[in-house]
Design an enzyme around this catalytic site. Sequence first.
Site, PDB file in Angstrom:
ATOM      1  CG  ASN A  97      50.819  35.862  42.342  1.00 43.06           C
ATOM      2  OD1 ASN A  97      50.212  36.346  41.384  1.00 43.06           O
ATOM      3  ND2 ASN A  97      52.098  35.547  42.295  1.00 43.06           N
ATOM      4  CG  HIS A 107      18.091  -4.503  33.964  1.00 40.00           C
ATOM      5  ND1 HIS A 107      19.450  -4.614  33.772  1.00 40.00           N
ATOM      6  CD2 HIS A 107      17.817  -5.220  35.095  1.00 40.00           C
ATOM      7  CE1 HIS A 107      19.968  -5.375  34.725  1.00 40.00           C
ATOM      8  NE2 HIS A 107      19.002  -5.754  35.549  1.00 40.00           N
ATOM      9  CB  SER A 140       5.697  21.512  18.815  1.00 36.72           C
ATOM     10  OG  SER A 140       5.963  21.491  17.424  1.00 36.72           O
ATOM     11  CE  LYS A 186      40.029  34.825  38.493  1.00 33.74           C
ATOM     12  NZ  LYS A 186      41.285  34.065  38.692  1.00 33.74           N
ATOM     13  CB  SER A 216      41.128  37.805  33.886  1.00 35.29           C
ATOM     14  OG  SER A 216      41.667  38.661  34.870  1.00 35.29           O
ATOM     15  CG  ASN A 261       7.791  19.138  23.436  1.00 32.58           C
ATOM     16  OD1 ASN A 261       7.282  18.017  23.360  1.00 32.58           O
ATOM     17  ND2 ASN A 261       8.000  19.908  22.388  1.00 32.58           N
TER      18      ASN A 261
HETATM   19  N1  ARG Z   1      44.171  38.145  37.032  1.00 35.87           N
HETATM   20  C1  ARG Z   1      45.089  37.293  37.690  1.00 35.87           C
HETATM   21  C2  ARG Z   1      44.446  35.929  37.966  1.00 35.87           C
HETATM   22  O1  ARG Z   1      43.262  35.845  37.901  1.00 35.87           O
HETATM   23  C3  ARG Z   1      45.548  37.889  38.977  1.00 35.87           C
HETATM   24  C4  ARG Z   1      46.873  37.415  39.442  1.00 35.87           C
HETATM   25  C5  ARG Z   1      47.922  37.917  38.531  1.00 35.87           C
HETATM   26  N2  ARG Z   1      49.194  37.563  39.003  1.00 35.87           N
HETATM   27  C6  ARG Z   1      50.298  37.601  38.219  1.00 35.87           C
HETATM   28  N3  ARG Z   1      51.397  37.227  38.764  1.00 35.87           N
HETATM   29  N4  ARG Z   1      50.229  37.979  36.998  1.00 35.87           N
HETATM   30  O2  ARG Z   1      45.105  34.950  38.221  1.00 35.87           O
END
Ligand code: ARG
Length: 465
Positions: free
Chosen positions: A118, A164, A285, A333, A31, A293
């Site tokens: 977490n 309307h 254009s 995210k 990620s 535009n």
């Molecule tokens: N990259 C993870 C996320 O955005 C971080 C948390 C990962 N936790 C796990 N138990 N694998 O959620």
Amino acid sequence: MAQNDKDKVNPLWGGRFVNAADDIMQRINASIDVDRHMANQDITSSLAHVQMLGACGIIEVGEAEQISQGLIKIQAEIEAGEFEFTPEREDIHMHVEARLHVLIGPVAGKLHTARSRNDQVVTDFRLWLREALTQRVQQIRELQRALVRRAEEYKDAILPGLTHLQTAQPVTFGHHLLAFVEMLERDAGRLSDANTRLNECPLGAAALAGTAFPIDREQTAKALGFERPMANSLDAVSSRDFALEALSASVICAVHLSRLADEMVYWTSTGIGFGVFSDRFSTGSSIMPQKRNPDAAELVRAKTGRISGAFQSLVLVLKGLPLAYSKDMQEDKEPVFDTMYTLDLCLTVMTGLVGDIKMDREKMAIAAGGGFSTATDLADWLVREAGKTFREAHHIAGSLVAMAETLGIGLEQLELKQMQSIAPEIRAEIFDVLSSQNSANSRTSYGGTAPSQVQIQIDKWKTRL
Ligand code: ARG
């Protein structure tokens, strides 16, 4: 990736694993391309955490200091663009920790005491979103100020008020613009509310159950500017309603922006021609030389789809997820980041458009007089001056509209005699209420379109904003 390669096993869980992850496993798992945007927040929350570990005697104060110095160095590297990001180290938390090991050696391994990714990730996320929401609210204020300025400039300029998309009654342009100031005020309120509710600290919930280490959650919460530590560790790592709330408030705001954008497209359309954007906010254009535009307004109108999609996407990610953390949540995210960047762009562009658009008072006024826009004023006159019930008056005014329409003229062009053939009570004074400017000027009820009311609202906004 070579198999049976112990060296390539992720060092964070290498004890349990013999083989490295498959390439495709890494690809779906990583990620970093998204969460690198919260690098700063990750360092900030780690600093708060490690200081607390030192203060609580969970690690030596000297060790906490060493780790803090390392983190600050990493922050500088990230800011200078010298930090290396690679999909092999999954996310921002692993990146920072891996770099910390290189910089300060094995003591880096103490940073993750009494915490988990977490609680870490959601702490970072809340910090990121808190800042973004604060900025969006400030941008809404800017847009409101721009609208109020233009409203004052055009507080008595009339245009056809529509229902309307059909001519209804004349309204002042200032009044029309202030309608959006009110909507944006509620948007700012919703985004601020979301911010107030999200301002609790998940850090210290650890993986899901809390920790046996004697941590001080009040200290980390305070250090990070949160109101309080979250009271339930399962809730702390699992809940994303703070993000959903921010997205839902953002969708509503985007809807408002799209409606204003659409009005602008309409005002500047060839057939209507009430307004024109300067070269700064127009596009030509590639084939039709005459074109000017309103692309920026159209794009603001369209971005609502993207923001609404982001909300939908997060709702579906979260729906039915069991407690506590599941990797599904890593998908939280991107929609939020994208929404905050999109809203940033839209609010800035809209502030530019509002400042730029030039309205044609004369064209608006002519249009405001068309479409029998003062038929209601005529009916109201019959109620006030001729003792008719509103239903009777409505019927008479309708007949007069039909007569004028057949003759191809406006209501004010009917002769008194012609009017009296339908309602003998009608007197010459009726012509006063048939003027569209008088019609707008007469609507002095609280919140009405009369310039005097508009000025009261403008004064209110000027003190507030
Ligand atoms: N990259 C993870 C996320 O955005 C971080 C948390 C990962 N936790 C796990 N138990 N694998 O959620």
